[in-house]
Write a protein that holds these residues in place. Structure first.
Motif, PDB file in Angstrom:
ATOM      1  N   SER A  81       0.818  -1.218   0.000  1.00 12.75           N
ATOM      2  CA  SER A  81       0.000   0.000   0.000  1.00 12.75           C
ATOM      3  C   SER A  81       0.851   1.267   0.000  1.00 12.75           C
ATOM      4  N   ALA A  82       2.163   1.135   0.232  1.00 11.56           N
ATOM      5  CA  ALA A  82       3.045   2.307   0.175  1.00 11.56           C
ATOM      6  C   ALA A  82       3.389   2.683  -1.260  1.00 11.56           C
ATOM      7  N   ASP A  83       3.028   1.826  -2.208  1.00  8.28           N
ATOM      8  CA  ASP A  83       3.367   2.069  -3.608  1.00  8.28           C
ATOM      9  C   ASP A  83       2.118   2.462  -4.387  1.00  8.28           C
ATOM     10  N   SER A  84       2.311   3.151  -5.467  1.00  4.72           N
ATOM     11  CA  SER A  84       1.216   3.502  -6.371  1.00  4.72           C
ATOM     12  C   SER A  84       1.802   3.813  -7.742  1.00  4.72           C
ATOM     13  N   ILE A  85       1.245   3.185  -8.774  1.00  2.93           N
ATOM     14  CA  ILE A  85       1.648   3.466 -10.146  1.00  2.93           C
ATOM     15  C   ILE A  85       0.401   3.879 -10.919  1.00  2.93           C
ATOM     16  N   PRO A  86       0.375   5.076 -11.497  1.00  5.46           N
ATOM     17  CA  PRO A  86      -0.830   5.548 -12.191  1.00  5.46           C
ATOM     18  C   PRO A  86      -1.231   4.631 -13.345  1.00  5.46           C
ATOM     19  N   THR A  87      -2.529   4.492 -13.564  1.00  3.19           N
ATOM     20  CA  THR A  87      -3.078   3.695 -14.661  1.00  3.19           C
ATOM     21  C   THR A  87      -4.188   4.481 -15.354  1.00  3.19           C
ATOM     22  N   SER A  88      -4.740   3.899 -16.403  1.00  2.00           N
ATOM     23  CA  SER A  88      -5.883   4.475 -17.132  1.00  2.00           C
ATOM     24  C   SER A  88      -5.609   5.899 -17.605  1.00  2.00           C
ATOM     25  N   LEU A  89      -4.463   6.079 -18.241  1.00  2.00           N
ATOM     26  CA  LEU A  89      -4.087   7.379 -18.814  1.00  2.00           C
ATOM     27  C   LEU A  89      -4.075   8.495 -17.770  1.00  2.00           C
ATOM     28  N   GLY A  90      -3.755   8.102 -16.515  1.00  2.00           N
ATOM     29  CA  GLY A  90      -3.652   9.109 -15.466  1.00  2.00           C
ATOM     30  C   GLY A  90      -4.941   9.387 -14.734  1.00  2.00           C
ATOM     31  N   GLN A  91      -6.085   8.885 -15.226  1.00  2.00           N
ATOM     32  CA  GLN A  91      -7.347   9.081 -14.508  1.00  2.00           C
ATOM     33  C   GLN A  91      -7.286   8.372 -13.149  1.00  2.00           C
ATOM     34  N   GLU A  92      -6.743   7.166 -13.179  1.00  2.00           N
ATOM     35  CA  GLU A  92      -6.566   6.412 -11.934  1.00  2.00           C
ATOM     36  C   GLU A  92      -5.141   6.658 -11.454  1.00  2.00           C
ATOM     37  N   ASP A  93      -4.934   7.835 -10.888  1.00  2.00           N
ATOM     38  CA  ASP A  93      -3.569   8.291 -10.607  1.00  2.00           C
ATOM     39  C   ASP A  93      -3.063   7.914  -9.221  1.00  2.00           C
ATOM     40  N   HIS A  94      -3.900   7.314  -8.406  1.00  6.11           N
ATOM     41  CA  HIS A  94      -3.444   6.755  -7.136  1.00  6.11           C
ATOM     42  C   HIS A  94      -4.172   5.437  -6.903  1.00  6.11           C
ATOM     43  N   VAL A  95      -3.397   4.375  -6.741  1.00  2.97           N
ATOM     44  CA  VAL A  95      -4.007   3.054  -6.557  1.00  2.97           C
ATOM     45  C   VAL A  95      -3.461   2.414  -5.276  1.00  2.97           C
ATOM     46  N   SER A  96      -4.152   1.385  -4.760  1.00  2.00           N
ATOM     47  CA  SER A  96      -3.823   0.838  -3.436  1.00  2.00           C
ATOM     48  C   SER A  96      -2.851  -0.327  -3.457  1.00  2.00           C
ATOM     49  N   MET A  97      -2.787  -1.045  -4.571  1.00  2.03           N
ATOM     50  CA  MET A  97      -2.009  -2.290  -4.663  1.00  2.03           C
ATOM     51  C   MET A  97      -2.449  -3.308  -3.605  1.00  2.03           C
ATOM     52  N   GLY A  98      -3.697  -3.213  -3.153  1.00  2.00           N
ATOM     53  CA  GLY A  98      -4.204  -4.058  -2.073  1.00  2.00           C
ATOM     54  C   GLY A  98      -4.265  -5.536  -2.406  1.00  2.00           C
ATOM     55  N   SER A  99      -4.396  -5.860  -3.693  1.00  2.00           N
ATOM     56  CA  SER A  99      -4.413  -7.281  -4.048  1.00  2.00           C
ATOM     57  C   SER A  99      -3.079  -7.934  -3.718  1.00  2.00           C
ATOM     58  N   ILE A 100      -1.998  -7.177  -3.874  1.00  2.57           N
ATOM     59  CA  ILE A 100      -0.668  -7.687  -3.530  1.00  2.57           C
ATOM     60  C   ILE A 100      -0.558  -7.826  -2.009  1.00  2.57           C
ATOM     61  N   SER A 101      -1.129  -6.878  -1.280  1.00  2.00           N
ATOM     62  CA  SER A 101      -1.157  -6.968   0.185  1.00  2.00           C
ATOM     63  C   SER A 101      -1.827  -8.260   0.626  1.00  2.00           C
ATOM     64  N   GLY A 102      -2.961  -8.576   0.026  1.00  2.00           N
ATOM     65  CA  GLY A 102      -3.700  -9.778   0.402  1.00  2.00           C
ATOM     66  C   GLY A 102      -2.943 -11.051   0.087  1.00  2.00           C
ATOM     67  N   ARG A 103      -2.301 -11.089  -1.066  1.00  3.32           N
ATOM     68  CA  ARG A 103      -1.542 -12.278  -1.457  1.00  3.32           C
ATOM     69  C   ARG A 103      -0.332 -12.475  -0.554  1.00  3.32           C
ATOM     70  N   LYS A 104       0.377 -11.386  -0.252  1.00  7.76           N
ATOM     71  CA  LYS A 104       1.557 -11.492   0.612  1.00  7.76           C
ATOM     72  C   LYS A 104       1.169 -11.949   2.020  1.00  7.76           C
ATOM     73  N   PHE A 105       0.052 -11.459   2.516  1.00  5.05           N
ATOM     74  CA  PHE A 105      -0.443 -11.857   3.838  1.00  5.05           C
ATOM     75  C   PHE A 105      -0.567 -13.377   3.932  1.00  5.05           C
ATOM     76  N   ASN A 106      -1.151 -13.981   2.919  1.00  6.25           N
ATOM     77  CA  ASN A 106      -1.338 -15.434   2.944  1.00  6.25           C
ATOM     78  C   ASN A 106      -0.026 -16.191   2.716  1.00  6.25           C
ATOM     79  N   GLN A 107       0.892 -15.613   1.966  1.00  5.62           N
ATOM     80  CA  GLN A 107       2.223 -16.228   1.820  1.00  5.62           C
ATOM     81  C   GLN A 107       2.946 -16.283   3.169  1.00  5.62           C
ATOM     82  N   VAL A 108       2.896 -15.190   3.903  1.00  7.01           N
ATOM     83  CA  VAL A 108       3.554 -15.126   5.207  1.00  7.01           C
ATOM     84  C   VAL A 108       2.926 -16.137   6.170  1.00  7.01           C
ATOM     85  N   LEU A 109       1.606 -16.245   6.140  1.00  4.02           N
ATOM     86  CA  LEU A 109       0.933 -17.213   7.007  1.00  4.02           C
ATOM     87  C   LEU A 109       1.353 -18.644   6.671  1.00  4.02           C
ATOM     88  N   GLY A 110       1.521 -18.929   5.382  1.00  3.56           N
ATOM     89  CA  GLY A 110       1.986 -20.256   4.978  1.00  3.56           C
ATOM     90  C   GLY A 110       3.374 -20.553   5.524  1.00  3.56           C
TER      91      GLY A 110
END
Length: 382
Positions: A285-314
């Protein structure tokens, strides 16, 4: 209703969409994975049936089902939300809850083997720094150590205090519990929320807002990932303490350490997993890369947060399996002293799969057997 009923029917028939785990930036919803999730409604994409992957059209024909034609707003409602992030959070929370409880029990078993002190868990100590997590862990530790003959044996020893990984279990495990509770609260709110866009409030009003943005889940997921990693970090330190050959335990937990490696190599594994978890703790969530020609100029990257959480638990499952193996071996050198009732019961459960180590043997399977006991929830943790 037709869309909802089709989704339920596919679940009942065990027709599960093939969804890639990478590709969402966690804002504008989880668009890419959710698109794959609902493509089979339209007769497109691929599905799992059993352990095999098939083209959706083939499976729909097999079950005499016609593809759906979506109506107004249905496409956006299906893909413009945070369900991918939320699913990973729910899966992780359910596992994390058990591992928090298991970590307390495992720490108590290690303390029994180490013949440490139970005084750091007294209620009065935690009432003057009353964080809910640490208060709960302290109470649980006293429960796990109740009527232990090993604790009584420690009463007149010359040790003033134990190392932090034994003494500070309530503070460290408690902090992880606080993070769990925070993520649980956020997930419960998200479960009962509308996260697509635009939102139609009435026949006259439609608002293009930002309920699809995953930051509200991404940050607590990153926090929970750190909390899970710390359970593994302190567990490895307790494992290491049991190998040092102090306070009546033999070095490397073997009586013939000059000729045998004992449990040296499993601790390597634990250390490697701890470091791997540390590398997974960078907050997505500390990272953000703009998408959609700059309309979506701040993103959460939360899907990566969720995946990493389960990797750590494993990884945490395997780290705790190492500590449990060491603690059980340590208890063998404390006999005939008896542990508390619940620790003795868990010791017996572990010994149904893993025998005491006498001379060196292949113990990779032992570690996996304990991990399987953990994943099957066989240990008594309450």
């Amino acid at each position: 209703m037709e869309v909802i009923e089709r989704l339920i029917l596919m679940l009942e028939k065990d027709i599960i969409p093939v969804v890639p785990e990478q590709g969402s930036v966690g804002a504008s919803g989880d668009l890419a994975p959710l698109a794959h999730l609902v493509l089979p409604l339209l007769g497109l994409g691929q599905v799992w049936e059993g352990e095999n992957i098939y083209e959706t059209a083939e499976i729909l024909e097999k079950h005499n089902l016609e593809p759906l034609t979506l109506g107004p707003k249905e496409g956006l409602g299906l893909i413009n939300g945070t369900q991918f992030i939320l699913a990973h959070a729910i899966k992780g929370l359910e596992k994390f809850e058990y591992l928090l409880d298991l970590a307390d029990m495992t720490a108590a078993m290690s303390l029994e083997a180490y013949r440490g002190s139970e005084s750091p868990f007294k209620k009065e100590l935690h009432d003057i720094r009353p964080f809910e997590g640490s208060k709960k862990v302290a109470a649980r530790m006293l429960k796990f150590l109740k009527n232990s003959e090993n604790m009584k044996a420690h009463e007149d020893c010359e040790r003033v205090q134990d190392p932090y990984s034994m003494r500070c279990v309530p503070q460290v495990h408690g902090a992880s519990r606080n993070a769990y509770e925070h993520l649980k609260q956020m997930a419960e709110t998200e479960l009962n929320s509308v996260t697509d866009n635009p939102i139609i409030l009435s026949a006259e009003e439609s608002i293009s807002g930002g309920n699809f943005h995953g930051q509200l889940m991404a940050m607590p997921l990153d926090y929970a990932t750190l909390a899970a990693a710390e359970l593994g970090n302190i567990s490895d330190r307790r494992s290491y303490l049991l190998l040092e050959g102090k306070y009546g335990l033999p070095r490397l937990l073997t009586e013939s350490s000059g000729l045998n490696s004992g449990f040296m190599i499993p601790q390597y594994t634990s250390a490697a997993l701890v470091t791997e978890n540390k590398t997974l703790c960078f907050p997505a969530s500390a990272d953000s890369i703009p998408t959609s020609l700059g309309q979506e100029d701040h993103v959460s990257m939360g899907s990566i947060s969720g995946r990493k959480f389960n990797q750590v638990l494993g990884n945490l499952v395997n780290i705790l399996s190492v500590e449990l193996m060491f603690a059980a071996q340590g208890l063998e050198f404390r006999r005939p002293a008896k542990c508390s009732k619940i620790i003795e019961e868990n010791f017996a459960i572990l010994r149904t799969k893993v025998a005491k180590l006498e001379d060196d043997r292949l113990i990779g399977k032992d570690m996996l057997a304990i991990a399987e006991l953990i994943n099957d929830r066989k240990f008594i943790v309450n």
